[in-house]
Enzyme design. Structure first.
Site, mmCIF file in Angstrom:
data_model
loop_
_atom_site.group_PDB
_atom_site.id
_atom_site.type_symbol
_atom_site.label_atom_id
_atom_site.label_comp_id
_atom_site.label_asym_id
_atom_site.label_seq_id
_atom_site.Cartn_x
_atom_site.Cartn_y
_atom_site.Cartn_z
ATOM 1 N N ARG A 1 0.817 -1.220 0.000
ATOM 2 C CA ARG A 1 0.000 0.000 0.000
ATOM 3 C C ARG A 1 0.855 1.278 0.000
ATOM 4 O O ARG A 1 0.529 2.254 0.668
ATOM 5 C CB ARG A 1 -0.965 -0.005 1.186
ATOM 6 C CG ARG A 1 -2.118 -0.991 1.016
ATOM 7 C CD ARG A 1 -3.082 -0.881 2.170
ATOM 8 N NE ARG A 1 -2.439 -1.215 3.428
ATOM 9 C CZ ARG A 1 -2.858 -0.853 4.631
ATOM 10 N NH1 ARG A 1 -3.967 -0.157 4.733
ATOM 11 N NH2 ARG A 1 -2.213 -1.188 5.720
ATOM 12 N N LEU B 1 1.200 3.442 -2.284
ATOM 13 C CA LEU B 1 0.506 4.597 -2.860
ATOM 14 C C LEU B 1 -0.410 5.261 -1.832
ATOM 15 O O LEU B 1 -0.484 6.480 -1.742
ATOM 16 C CB LEU B 1 -0.305 4.186 -4.097
ATOM 17 C CG LEU B 1 -1.010 5.345 -4.798
ATOM 18 C CD1 LEU B 1 -0.006 6.352 -5.336
ATOM 19 C CD2 LEU B 1 -1.915 4.859 -5.926
ATOM 20 N N CYS C 1 -8.320 1.229 1.107
ATOM 21 C CA CYS C 1 -8.233 -0.160 0.662
ATOM 22 C C CYS C 1 -8.991 -1.049 1.641
ATOM 23 O O CYS C 1 -9.147 -0.693 2.802
ATOM 24 C CB CYS C 1 -6.779 -0.614 0.638
ATOM 25 S SG CYS C 1 -5.739 0.411 -0.419
ATOM 26 N N HIS D 1 -22.497 10.910 8.684
ATOM 27 C CA HIS D 1 -21.239 11.016 7.942
ATOM 28 C C HIS D 1 -20.547 12.359 8.152
ATOM 29 O O HIS D 1 -19.459 12.580 7.648
ATOM 30 C CB HIS D 1 -21.478 10.763 6.450
ATOM 31 C CG HIS D 1 -22.130 9.433 6.218
ATOM 32 N ND1 HIS D 1 -23.503 9.272 6.227
ATOM 33 C CD2 HIS D 1 -21.605 8.208 6.029
ATOM 34 C CE1 HIS D 1 -23.787 7.992 6.044
ATOM 35 N NE2 HIS D 1 -22.661 7.333 5.920
ATOM 36 N N SER E 1 -23.079 0.784 16.411
ATOM 37 C CA SER E 1 -21.750 1.131 16.903
ATOM 38 C C SER E 1 -21.760 2.521 17.528
ATOM 39 O O SER E 1 -22.482 3.417 17.098
ATOM 40 C CB SER E 1 -20.741 1.093 15.766
ATOM 41 O OG SER E 1 -21.136 1.948 14.724
HETATM 42 N N1 GLN Z 1 -24.300 -2.063 13.138
HETATM 43 C C1 GLN Z 1 -23.342 -1.455 12.277
HETATM 44 C C2 GLN Z 1 -22.809 -0.194 12.930
HETATM 45 O O1 GLN Z 1 -23.536 0.461 13.570
HETATM 46 C C3 GLN Z 1 -23.904 -1.130 10.922
HETATM 47 C C4 GLN Z 1 -22.858 -0.582 9.996
HETATM 48 C C5 GLN Z 1 -23.323 -0.311 8.591
HETATM 49 O O2 GLN Z 1 -24.472 -0.143 8.319
HETATM 50 N N2 GLN Z 1 -22.438 -0.274 7.662
HETATM 51 O O3 GLN Z 1 -21.664 0.173 12.775
#
Ligand code: GLN
Ligand code: ZN
Length: 768
Positions: free
Chosen positions: A15, A17, A527, A705, A444
């Site tokens: 990796r 790059l 990656c 996000h 999470s």
């Molecule tokens: N249960 C996962 C989390 O909360 C779901 C992750 C996801 O949807 N990609 O991280």
């Protein structure tokens, strides 16, 4: 006969790059140093291809970030909004297109990114406007061709096909069709080609994967026009038109009529297209056989491939047959030789595998054998290949009678809950006693540096298992306390013990192995290292029960059990190719089913089975959708249906649009679905409303996000929008995805506001 390679991984064996790019972005290295790393990777790749005796070595398959972005940049297809930073260096501007630009009071959003066909590679989506003109900004294909030439490599430049490029893009204003830009683009395209021809290029690889998809008459006409023009304009160039990921069969008339030198087809994905292709294949044309799998890690089976090559040779003659990878090796990890730790990757399994570097040798060995060459080296390679194939067929590591019998004995009722949803709903409401607009999260909580350090220390032996688990318990306890304080209704434990939602389960299931360097580019510098499913899958012992049980012991409120679903586990792994994917998926489903039942037995009343990748598995052609959805949805149902009516099953989906598969989602029959949709302003809800989605649904009310903390009023507004189209009794309130990439501070603030929003609405609706 020639050997032909479509493309090679660009990330570097270790990796390099990724690291160089990230250092450049962080200002730690300069342009020159980054270019040096990039050139070293290019030269390394050409060198090993030459050493492997490849005849047609690609250039311009390398990219600092993405090959679609490279092409956009080359032809100056740069969106207007980047004008304020036009003065930046080419390299800085290039990265700004991919990553956005926030500096000196300028704030420009990045270009959108999306999946490259049905792979896990993401490309930067070209943006088009009406009457857009293109101009040659920098001929990257030429620069790479010349750089290779200066270093003693004669290469075959790879260009993104003109039509495919347009089809990959997005119209950014109304009133035109992106294909109408073909004439404008053709002007620049010819400039690129004439400079290449002048510089001595002989073969040009033009990637047109759309020829293997559903295309309409207009597209076909554009194909015809563009390629007729190119062939007339460049009689000295030999065009290799490459298709991959699906079959060209239904576009065969068009494909055969195009004036190219060589056609490349993917015979790993679609071996069945061969007969149709061979039936009156144009006499003046070469056929490149994509037989070494570019998308998976299994060793090629020489004997099977040779039968196929022989068959084509008989029809076309040796000179008109090439041996090749099915697609670019961009989707393969780099080099199996690096996997030296037998505890990680046992020898017996390693002998079944081939990564990119090994695939080069496979391609040239196949050609040698097919050509009738014989040397001790070739004979030995053939013998070893056959031994590995035979060992794999019968290995006890792979084949578990109990697993096969269990799959064979699946009954109709195994994918059905005991009662229909309406009955379950009543029972669950009594059992759980939740308020209107119940609140929850997706699973999470922040994976802080601290938590990741613990895991690293534990893996490295610096932290004992007992110490590590104590730390995790403390983390879980704090998260439960916070959720209770915040007033969330259905809690989660936080997934602190997990590195990755697939790897965590893969490590505990049998039938999986992992690698140390098996990285594949996902996008830019990111990656992934997919697990390898090599054998029959089963669950030797419970995987998550201990943690869920512990978390539940800390609260009177329900704590959700948290699992990854069978389709997502399948989709994000390298999957065995010696049985249908559907069968492997069913095996995983049974393992998850066992876990679901054990969670229920341990007193867990709500269990979430995440399936974010369901949509990604959809085949490229619509005609194959029903079959996929059929087994994929069934696998989910098998995993979810072993429990009592009173146990509430949740699922979660994100990353995609679900508009066109709403019926399949309903078919999954999860009691509750939480789904990403805050970014599309709840557009998705209309689909659920129109369809009259019967079960409960938690449309994400804020975007995880971004670190931005949404206000209570914003969320109230969104929930009301949802309530306008979906009965309130069906609605849940939750963020749109897991919170593991966020920090605690913003997470806490956002969740407190979210609960505030739900509470205010409960009041409002109770008063009304
Ligand atoms: N249960 C996962 C989390 O909360 C779901 C992750 C996801 O949807 N990609 O991280
Ligand atoms: Zn998600």
């Amino acid at each position: 006969m020639k050997t032909n390679l479509l493309g090679y991984p660009r990330i570097g064996e270790k990796r390099e790059l990724k690291k160089a790019n990230e250092n450049f972005w962080a200002g730690k290295i300069n342009e020159e140093e980054l270019t040096k790393v990039a050139n070293e990777i290019r030269l390394h790749n050409w060198k090993i291809q030459k050493e492997a005796n490849l005849d047609l070595i690609p250039s311009n398959d390398f990219s600092l970030y993405d090959h679609v972005l490279d092409f956009s940049f080359s032809i100056n297809a740069i969106p207007e909004r980047f004008k304020p930073i036009k003065h930046l260096s080419d390299l800085e501007l290039y990265f700004a297109l991919a990553r956005g630009y926030q500096k000196n009071g300028i704030d420009i959003t990045a270009q959108e990114m999306t999946k490259w066909f049905d792979t896990n590679y993401h490309y930067i989506v070209p943006e088009f406007t009406k009457n857009q003109v293109f101009e040659l900004k920098s001929n990257k294909a030429l620069h790479e061709f010349n750089f290779a030439k200066e270093n003693g490599f004669k290469t075959k430049p790879v260009l993104l096909g003109l039509v495919t490029y347009l089809l990959l893009g997005k119209e950014k204003e109304e009133g035109f069709d992106k294909l109408d830009l073909a004439d404008n683009l053709l002007i620049v395209y010819k400039q690129i080609l004439s400079e290449l021809a002048e510089s001595g290029a002989e073969y040009i690889q033009i990637d047109e994967p759309f020829l293997a998809l559903d295309i309409d008459e207009k597209t076909k006409n554009v194909y015809q026009k563009v390629y007729t023009d190119l062939a007339e304009s460049f009689p000295e160039l030999k065009f290799i038109i490459t298709t991959y990921f699906d079959s060209v069969e239904q576009n065969l008339d068009l494909v055969k009529s195009l004036p190219f030198n060589t056609l490349h087809v993917d015979l790993v994905r679609s071996p069945e297209q061969l007969d149709a292709i061979l039936a009156d294949y144009p006499k003046d044309k070469i056929l490149s056989l994509g037989i070494v799998d570019g998308r998976n890690i299994w060793k090629n089976n020489f004997e099977n491939s040779l039968v196929l090559i022989q068959k084509v040779v008989e029809k076309l003659g040796r000179e008109r047959v090439w041996v090749s990878s099915s697609c670019s090796l961009l989707h393969s990890p780099c080099n199996l030789e690096l996997e030296k730790n037998e505890k990680v990757l046992p020898k017996e399994i390693k002998q079944w595998l081939a990564f990119a570097k090994q695939k080069l040798t496979e391609i040239s060995t196949l050609k040698s054998i097919a050509n009738g060459e014989s040397s001790s080296e070739i004979n030995l390679a053939r013998q070893e290949n056959q031994q590995a194939a035979e060992n794999r067929k019968s290995s006890e590591l792979i084949h578990k009678t109990a697993v096969k019998e269990r799959v064979a004995n699946i009954q109709e009722k195994d994918d059905q809950r005991n009662s229909p949803f309406s009955i379950r709903q009543e029972i669950q409401h009594k059992a759980l006693n939740l308020p209107l607009f119940p609140t929850t999260t997706i699973g999470s909580f922040p994976q802080t540096q601290e938590v990741r350090n613990w895991r690293a220390a534990h893996r490295g032996g610096k932290l004992s298992t007992a110490e590590y688990e104590d730390l995790l318990k403390k983390e879980i306890q704090e998260s439960i306390e916070f959720q209770e304080e915040a007033g969330i209704d259905v809690l989660v434990h936080g997934e602190f013990e997990r590195n990755d939602m697939v790897e965590y389960f893969g490590e505990q299931l049998s039938g999986f192995v992992f690698t140390k360097f098996g990285w594949v580019q996902s996008y830019g510098s990111r990656c992934v290292k997919p697990p390898i499913i090599f054998g029959d899958v089963h669950r030797p012992k419970p995987m998550t029960v201990r943690w869920s049980e512990y978390a539940q012991s800390l609260s009177q409120l329900p704590v959700k059990g948290m699992l990854t679903g069978p389709v997502t586990i399948l989709q994000w792994s390298f999957v065995r190719d010696d049985q249908p994917r559907s069968l492997t998926c069913t095996q995983i489903a049974l393992a998850i089913r066992d876990e679901v039942k054990d969670l229920e037995k341990a007193g867990i009343k709500v269990i979430q089975i995440d399936e974010p990748a369901v949509r990604e598995g959809l085949p490229l052609k619509k005609e194959n959708w029903a079959d996929y959805l059929n087994w994929a949805i069934k696998a989910f149902r098998i995993s979810a249906s072993g429990v009592e009516d009173s146990t509430q099953i949740h699922t979660h989906m994100c990353y995609s649009e679900f508009n066109d598969m709403i019926a399949a989602i309903a078919d999954m029959d999860a009691d509750v679905i939480t789904i990403e949709c805050s970014r599309s302003q709840m557009e998705l809800l209309d689909v659920f409303a129109d369809f009259k989605y019967p079960n409960e649904i938690g449309p994400g009310v804020y975007d995880i996000h971004s670190p931005r903390v949404p206000s209570k009023d914003e969320m109230i507004h969104l929930i009301k929008k949802a309530e306008a189209v979906i009965p309130k009794e069906q609605l849940w309130v939750n963020p749109d995805c897991g919170l593991k990439t966020r920090h605690w501070q913003e997470t806490k603030a956002a969740l407190v506001a979210m609960v505030g929003a739900a509470k205010e609405l409960r009041k409002e609706f109770a008063d009304a």
